[in-house]
Design a protein around this motif. Sequence first.
Motif, PDB file in Angstrom:
ATOM      1  N   GLU A   1      45.064  32.267  45.448  1.00  0.00           N
ATOM      2  CA  GLU A   1      45.102  32.397  43.984  1.00  0.00           C
ATOM      3  C   GLU A   1      46.201  33.380  43.580  1.00  0.00           C
ATOM      4  OE1 GLU A   1      42.037  34.034  40.484  1.00  0.00           O
ATOM      5  OE2 GLU A   1      41.726  34.578  42.577  1.00  0.00           O
TER       6      GLU A   1
ATOM      7  N   ARG B   1      51.315  31.346  37.676  1.00  0.00           N
ATOM      8  CA  ARG B   1      50.749  30.075  38.136  1.00  0.00           C
ATOM      9  C   ARG B   1      51.560  29.446  39.262  1.00  0.00           C
ATOM     10  NH1 ARG B   1      51.324  27.421  32.436  1.00  0.00           N
ATOM     11  NH2 ARG B   1      53.302  28.492  32.822  1.00  0.00           N
TER      12      ARG B   1
ATOM     13  N   SER C   1      48.771  38.043  39.739  1.00  0.00           N
ATOM     14  CA  SER C   1      49.596  38.874  38.863  1.00  0.00           C
ATOM     15  C   SER C   1      51.055  38.717  39.249  1.00  0.00           C
ATOM     16  CB  SER C   1      49.193  40.343  38.976  1.00  0.00           C
ATOM     17  OG  SER C   1      49.944  41.137  38.074  1.00  0.00           O
TER      18      SER C   1
ATOM     19  N   HIS D   1      52.221  39.296  33.965  1.00  0.00           N
ATOM     20  CA  HIS D   1      51.197  38.310  33.637  1.00  0.00           C
ATOM     21  C   HIS D   1      50.053  38.448  34.631  1.00  0.00           C
ATOM     22  CE1 HIS D   1      53.736  36.287  30.711  1.00  0.00           C
ATOM     23  NE2 HIS D   1      54.730  36.388  31.591  1.00  0.00           N
ATOM     24  N   TYR D   2      48.860  38.076  34.167  1.00  0.00           N
ATOM     25  CA  TYR D   2      47.676  38.220  34.994  1.00  0.00           C
ATOM     26  C   TYR D   2      46.808  36.978  34.897  1.00  0.00           C
ATOM     27  CZ  TYR D   2      48.985  43.137  34.787  1.00  0.00           C
ATOM     28  OH  TYR D   2      49.678  44.308  34.873  1.00  0.00           O
ATOM     29  N   ALA D   3      46.146  36.661  35.995  1.00  0.00           N
ATOM     30  CA  ALA D   3      45.109  35.641  35.965  1.00  0.00           C
ATOM     31  C   ALA D   3      43.904  36.187  35.208  1.00  0.00           C
ATOM     32  CB  ALA D   3      44.717  35.256  37.384  1.00  0.00           C
ATOM     33  N   ASP D   4      43.136  35.301  34.609  1.00  0.00           N
ATOM     34  CA  ASP D   4      41.972  35.729  33.844  1.00  0.00           C
ATOM     35  C   ASP D   4      40.984  36.524  34.703  1.00  0.00           C
ATOM     36  OD1 ASP D   4      41.772  32.732  31.767  1.00  0.00           O
ATOM     37  OD2 ASP D   4      42.971  34.561  31.564  1.00  0.00           O
ATOM     38  N   SER D   5      40.936  36.203  35.980  1.00  0.00           N
ATOM     39  CA  SER D   5      39.972  36.836  36.875  1.00  0.00           C
ATOM     40  C   SER D   5      40.224  38.335  37.058  1.00  0.00           C
ATOM     41  CB  SER D   5      39.979  36.144  38.240  1.00  0.00           C
ATOM     42  OG  SER D   5      41.286  36.164  38.790  1.00  0.00           O
TER      43      SER D   5
ATOM     44  N   LYS E   1      42.444  40.171  34.679  1.00  0.00           N
ATOM     45  CA  LYS E   1      43.001  40.730  33.449  1.00  0.00           C
ATOM     46  C   LYS E   1      42.128  41.862  32.937  1.00  0.00           C
ATOM     47  CE  LYS E   1      44.969  37.628  31.054  1.00  0.00           C
ATOM     48  NZ  LYS E   1      45.207  36.439  30.172  1.00  0.00           N
ATOM     49  N   GLY E   2      42.778  42.951  32.576  1.00  0.00           N
ATOM     50  CA  GLY E   2      42.054  44.113  32.081  1.00  0.00           C
ATOM     51  C   GLY E   2      41.577  45.059  33.172  1.00  0.00           C
TER      52      GLY E   2
END
Length: 125
Positions: free
Chosen positions: A44, A108, A47, A57-61, A63-64
């Motif tokens: 996967e 991605r 980032s 950019h970050y993957a949703d998994s 992020k934050g």
Amino acid sequence: LLVESGGGWVQPGGSLRLSCAASGEGLDYDAIQWFRQAPGKEREGISCVSASGTNTHYADSVKGRFTISRDNAKNTVYLQMTNLRHEDTAVYYCAAKSTFLRTVCDVRSSSMDWWGEGVLVNVSS
């Protein structure tokens, strides 16, 4: 050559900082991306940071919770990981993509030019 470091064992809620150091050549024209692969799962992209360092950019998994940064003077990219969860357990890889588009990266994409060997992060209590 890319070499990751900083992995290890951490309890849930803890933090780790991974480093990706390049030797031999500078990273001024390389977008850098962090990937991970958990046991039994596909790799996967999580980032990326552009060659200039201006875009991330970050993957949703993640992020934050995760922050990517780079120091081109040291030929090193970092991944600060906080509030780690059991599901973050994986082998983490950094990879480089040569590009003249110094403000672009794509979390991605898996089309990379160089890969590190990976470092294990184990989140468990």
